[in-house]
Scaffold this motif. Structure first.
Motif, mmCIF file in Angstrom:
data_model
loop_
_atom_site.group_PDB
_atom_site.id
_atom_site.type_symbol
_atom_site.label_atom_id
_atom_site.label_comp_id
_atom_site.label_asym_id
_atom_site.label_seq_id
_atom_site.Cartn_x
_atom_site.Cartn_y
_atom_site.Cartn_z
ATOM 1 N N GLY A 199 2.069 6.568 -6.856
ATOM 2 C CA GLY A 199 1.074 7.550 -7.279
ATOM 3 C C GLY A 199 1.565 8.974 -7.127
ATOM 4 O O GLY A 199 1.342 9.824 -7.992
ATOM 5 N N LEU A 200 2.260 9.273 -6.043
ATOM 6 C CA LEU A 200 2.797 10.622 -5.826
ATOM 7 C C LEU A 200 3.834 10.984 -6.883
ATOM 8 O O LEU A 200 3.761 12.052 -7.497
ATOM 9 C CB LEU A 200 3.418 10.724 -4.436
ATOM 10 N N ILE A 201 4.753 10.081 -7.116
ATOM 11 C CA ILE A 201 5.814 10.359 -8.096
ATOM 12 C C ILE A 201 5.233 10.451 -9.503
ATOM 13 O O ILE A 201 5.575 11.369 -10.269
ATOM 14 C CB ILE A 201 6.911 9.280 -8.009
ATOM 15 N N CYS A 202 4.345 9.539 -9.853
ATOM 16 C CA CYS A 202 3.765 9.561 -11.202
ATOM 17 C C CYS A 202 2.846 10.758 -11.400
ATOM 18 O O CYS A 202 2.760 11.300 -12.496
ATOM 19 C CB CYS A 202 3.023 8.256 -11.482
ATOM 20 N N GLY A 203 2.162 11.202 -10.354
ATOM 21 C CA GLY A 203 1.366 12.425 -10.440
ATOM 22 C C GLY A 203 2.244 13.636 -10.708
ATOM 23 O O GLY A 203 1.901 14.506 -11.519
ATOM 24 N N ALA A 204 3.397 13.703 -10.043
ATOM 25 C CA ALA A 204 4.333 14.809 -10.265
ATOM 26 C C ALA A 204 4.923 14.748 -11.677
ATOM 27 O O ALA A 204 5.076 15.785 -12.337
ATOM 28 C CB ALA A 204 5.446 14.774 -9.217
ATOM 29 N N ILE A 220 -0.849 17.579 -1.977
ATOM 30 C CA ILE A 220 -1.956 16.687 -1.589
ATOM 31 C C ILE A 220 -2.795 16.351 -2.826
ATOM 32 O O ILE A 220 -3.150 15.193 -3.052
ATOM 33 C CB ILE A 220 -2.825 17.356 -0.515
ATOM 34 N N ALA A 221 -3.100 17.360 -3.630
ATOM 35 C CA ALA A 221 -3.868 17.123 -4.852
ATOM 36 C C ALA A 221 -3.077 16.238 -5.813
ATOM 37 O O ALA A 221 -3.647 15.354 -6.464
ATOM 38 C CB ALA A 221 -4.236 18.440 -5.521
ATOM 39 N N THR A 222 -1.762 16.446 -5.890
ATOM 40 C CA THR A 222 -0.918 15.617 -6.740
ATOM 41 C C THR A 222 -0.950 14.173 -6.266
ATOM 42 O O THR A 222 -1.045 13.243 -7.075
ATOM 43 C CB THR A 222 0.530 16.134 -6.743
ATOM 44 N N LEU A 223 -0.889 13.950 -4.957
ATOM 45 C CA LEU A 223 -0.938 12.598 -4.413
ATOM 46 C C LEU A 223 -2.257 11.933 -4.743
ATOM 47 O O LEU A 223 -2.296 10.807 -5.239
ATOM 48 C CB LEU A 223 -0.743 12.628 -2.894
ATOM 49 N N ILE A 224 -3.345 12.636 -4.501
ATOM 50 C CA ILE A 224 -4.675 12.059 -4.750
ATOM 51 C C ILE A 224 -4.868 11.766 -6.235
ATOM 52 O O ILE A 224 -5.300 10.680 -6.623
ATOM 53 C CB ILE A 224 -5.773 12.990 -4.215
ATOM 54 N N LEU A 225 -4.545 12.749 -7.087
ATOM 55 C CA LEU A 225 -4.714 12.549 -8.533
ATOM 56 C C LEU A 225 -3.765 11.481 -9.055
ATOM 57 O O LEU A 225 -4.119 10.712 -9.965
ATOM 58 C CB LEU A 225 -4.512 13.859 -9.277
ATOM 59 N N GLY A 226 -2.559 11.407 -8.502
ATOM 60 C CA GLY A 226 -1.608 10.381 -8.923
ATOM 61 C C GLY A 226 -2.060 8.982 -8.554
ATOM 62 O O GLY A 226 -1.949 8.043 -9.351
ATOM 63 N N VAL A 227 -2.591 8.816 -7.340
ATOM 64 C CA VAL A 227 -3.078 7.503 -6.921
ATOM 65 C C VAL A 227 -4.312 7.110 -7.735
ATOM 66 O O VAL A 227 -4.434 5.970 -8.188
ATOM 67 C CB VAL A 227 -3.367 7.490 -5.399
ATOM 68 N N ILE A 228 -5.213 8.069 -7.950
ATOM 69 C CA ILE A 228 -6.386 7.789 -8.790
ATOM 70 C C ILE A 228 -5.938 7.440 -10.206
ATOM 71 O O ILE A 228 -6.457 6.516 -10.830
ATOM 72 C CB ILE A 228 -7.359 8.981 -8.789
ATOM 73 N N GLY A 229 -4.954 8.176 -10.720
ATOM 74 C CA GLY A 229 -4.431 7.894 -12.052
ATOM 75 C C GLY A 229 -3.756 6.531 -12.137
ATOM 76 O O GLY A 229 -3.899 5.819 -13.133
ATOM 77 N N ALA A 230 -3.026 6.148 -11.083
ATOM 78 C CA ALA A 230 -2.400 4.829 -11.067
ATOM 79 C C ALA A 230 -3.461 3.731 -11.056
ATOM 80 O O ALA A 230 -3.326 2.717 -11.743
ATOM 81 C CB ALA A 230 -1.473 4.702 -9.866
ATOM 82 N N LEU A 231 -4.516 3.944 -10.280
ATOM 83 C CA LEU A 231 -5.622 2.978 -10.278
ATOM 84 C C LEU A 231 -6.286 2.896 -11.649
ATOM 85 O O LEU A 231 -6.552 1.800 -12.162
ATOM 86 C CB LEU A 231 -6.659 3.366 -9.219
ATOM 87 N N LEU A 232 -6.554 4.059 -12.242
ATOM 88 C CA LEU A 232 -7.184 4.097 -13.559
ATOM 89 C C LEU A 232 -6.281 3.447 -14.606
ATOM 90 O O LEU A 232 -6.749 2.664 -15.443
ATOM 91 C CB LEU A 232 -7.502 5.537 -13.961
ATOM 92 N N GLY A 233 -4.999 3.761 -14.564
ATOM 93 C CA GLY A 233 -4.056 3.171 -15.514
ATOM 94 C C GLY A 233 -3.972 1.664 -15.375
ATOM 95 O O GLY A 233 -3.920 0.932 -16.369
ATOM 96 N N GLY A 234 -3.957 1.175 -14.140
ATOM 97 C CA GLY A 234 -3.935 -0.271 -13.927
ATOM 98 C C GLY A 234 -5.202 -0.946 -14.418
ATOM 99 O O GLY A 234 -5.153 -2.023 -15.014
ATOM 100 N N PHE A 236 0.829 -1.209 0.000
ATOM 101 C CA PHE A 236 0.000 0.000 0.000
ATOM 102 C C PHE A 236 0.864 1.261 0.000
ATOM 103 O O PHE A 236 0.607 2.196 -0.768
ATOM 104 C CB PHE A 236 -0.931 -0.020 1.218
ATOM 105 N N LEU A 237 1.906 1.294 0.819
ATOM 106 C CA LEU A 237 2.791 2.469 0.853
ATOM 107 C C LEU A 237 3.561 2.628 -0.457
ATOM 108 O O LEU A 237 3.793 3.738 -0.918
ATOM 109 C CB LEU A 237 3.754 2.376 2.030
ATOM 110 N N GLY A 238 3.953 1.519 -1.057
ATOM 111 C CA GLY A 238 4.613 1.580 -2.358
ATOM 112 C C GLY A 238 3.695 2.134 -3.430
ATOM 113 O O GLY A 238 4.113 2.915 -4.294
ATOM 114 N N PHE A 239 2.427 1.752 -3.354
ATOM 115 C CA PHE A 239 1.448 2.246 -4.313
ATOM 116 C C PHE A 239 1.211 3.736 -4.127
ATOM 117 O O PHE A 239 1.106 4.488 -5.100
ATOM 118 C CB PHE A 239 0.141 1.467 -4.159
ATOM 119 N N ILE A 240 1.148 4.207 -2.871
ATOM 120 C CA ILE A 240 0.998 5.641 -2.587
ATOM 121 C C ILE A 240 2.214 6.413 -3.112
ATOM 122 O O ILE A 240 2.061 7.460 -3.753
ATOM 123 C CB ILE A 240 0.833 5.879 -1.067
ATOM 124 N N LEU A 241 3.407 5.887 -2.868
ATOM 125 C CA LEU A 241 4.626 6.542 -3.354
ATOM 126 C C LEU A 241 4.658 6.562 -4.882
ATOM 127 O O LEU A 241 5.005 7.585 -5.484
ATOM 128 C CB LEU A 241 5.857 5.827 -2.796
#
Length: 89
Positions: free
Chosen positions: A10-15, A30-44, A3-8
């Protein structure tokens, strides 16, 4: 992937997605983290649905590409929503 790896991821990929897209996108870390994690989920989800690929681990280039593409899609959608709502005010 943990879970922490996925959050990290998402943060890096959002940036990275914010750096790739032209123009100025709103939101801080915070918005970058949220959008990055959502984007990682969507991409997966899209990667599994369309190309039958998924996350292989944190250090897999395939995981990074999936997450970055998903983050770019989410940022484009977010930009369209905020641009439209900002013009009405």
């Amino acid at each position: 992937m943990s879970f922490l790896g996925f959050i990290l991821l998402g943060l890096i990929c959002g940036a990275i997605a914010k750096a790739i897209l032209p123009g100025r996108q709103g939101g801080g870390w915070i918005a970058t983290l949220i959008l990055g994690v959502i984007g990682a989920l969507l991409g997966g989800w899209l990667g599994g649905l369309i190309f039958h690929v998924g996350y292989n681990g944190f250090f897999s280039i395939q995981s990074w590409i999936i997450a970055i593409v998903g983050s770019i899609i989410v940022l484009l959608i977010w930009g369209a929503i905020t641009r439209r709502s900002g013009s009405r005010a």
